[in-house]
Design an enzyme around this catalytic site. Structure first.
Site, PDB file in Angstrom:
ATOM      1  CE  LYS A   1      32.781  40.965  41.618  1.00 25.67           C
ATOM      2  NZ  LYS A   1      31.526  40.721  40.895  1.00 25.67           N
TER       3      LYS A   1
ATOM      4  CE1 TYR B   1      33.339  43.582  44.229  1.00 24.38           C
ATOM      5  CE2 TYR B   1      35.626  43.897  43.553  1.00 24.38           C
ATOM      6  CZ  TYR B   1      34.277  43.898  43.251  1.00 24.38           C
ATOM      7  OH  TYR B   1      33.859  44.178  41.967  1.00 24.38           O
TER       8      TYR B   1
ATOM      9  CB  SER C   1      36.494  42.426  39.719  1.00 20.42           C
ATOM     10  OG  SER C   1      37.350  43.501  40.046  1.00 20.42           O
TER      11      SER C   1
END
Ligand code: NAP
Length: 254
Positions: free
Chosen positions: A163, A159, A146
């Site tokens: 990533k 998150y 991402s």
């Protein structure tokens, strides 16, 4: 005069495994690889969706099959991938987000995100890489990371941690398997309209923030990411490994 020829972007004769292929970005990646000539194996938990997608791909003249797989069940995943491989291409894509401020994050939020985005992705790559090394034909591993593997984002402490971890794994694995002609890269999308982002994109304040950060001024669509998977899987990217392809509309430019 012999002019240089562009290496092929086609994937005929290659087999690809795509996790998280029942919808969203994984579905886009699977269709892109199939349309470029690969024989695609779509993996996710929802077998009804996968079956319908495979039927549609086959009706359109492409090669497709599916594996019902919960990739967080590492033992079963290894067994099923072992039975279905070897693969020339892996799109390691299944992922989840539990957005929220750090002070509201529970252990379950943390474990759910890390378990799928990092742990499961690690062991899926492990089994596919082992097969690739044994087959001796090289390969391309494409981890869906991402832009949040490169910058921080609002409500994304867990998150982003997951990533950034995938970015690290990608670089370390690229060092390890280069001698086997296996390339390892990430695709790093900005906000793409999928079920994954539906809640965020339903919030006008967040949409305004997102559009202010994306220099091209629009939210991404699945079609915006499809070509990147084909490119990184193909001979056109034969000297590209250990790096990231950002599809962020300029978000990380500043
Ligand atoms: N959308 C975005 O804006 C965006 C931006 C940057 C990065 N990403 C990343 O792109 C990837 C895909 O996101 P998306 O937007 O396409 O999400 P999505 O629409 O929610 O799709 C997620 C996919 O993962 C599968 N999946 C979830 N848990 C699984 C499990 N335990 N085992 C196997 N498959 C599982 C889902 O299928 P089943 O439910 O059928 O299992 C589905 O196919 C993720 O890694 C995400 O972090 C997304």
């Amino acid at each position: 005069m012999d002019l240089p020829q562009t290496p092929s972007f086609r994937l005929d004769g290659r087999r690809a495994l795509i996790t998280g292929a029942s919808r969203g970005i994984g579905l886009g990646a699977a269709c892109a690889l199939a349309q470029a000539g690969a024989d695609v194996v779509l993996a996710a938990r929802s077998s009804d969706e996968l079956s319908a997608i495979c039927d549609a791909l086959k009706q359109a003249g492409y090669q497709a099959s599916f594996l019902e797989l919960d990739v967080t069940d590492v033992a079963t995943t290894k067994e099923r991938i072992d039975g279905a491989g070897p693969f020339d291409i892996l799109v390691n894509n299944a992922g989840v987000n539990r957005p929220g401020p750090m002070t509201t994050m529970t252990e379950d939020d943390y474990d759910t995100v890390m378990n799928l985005n990092v742990r499961a992705a690690y062991f899926v790559a492990q089994v596919v890489v082992a097969q690739m090394i044994k087959a001796g034909c090289g390969g391309s591993i494409i981890n869906t990371s991402s832009q949040m593997g490169h910058v921080g984002g609002i409500d994304r402490t867990v998150y982003c941690a997951s990533k950034f971890a995938i970015e690290g794994m990608t670089r370390a694995l690229a060092i390890e398997v280069g001698e086997h002609n296996i390339r390892v890269n990430t695709v790093c999308p900005t906000f793409i309209a999928t079920p994954f982002t539906a809640a965020t994109l339903a919030d006008p304040e967040r949409v305004a923030w997102i559009k202010s950060k994306i220099k091209l001024g629009r939210i991404g669509e699945i079609e915006d990411v499809m070509g990147a998977y084909v490119f990184l899987a193909s001979d056109a990217a034969s000297l590209i490994t250990g790096t990231s392809l950002l599809i962020d509309g300029g978000w990380t430019a500043g």
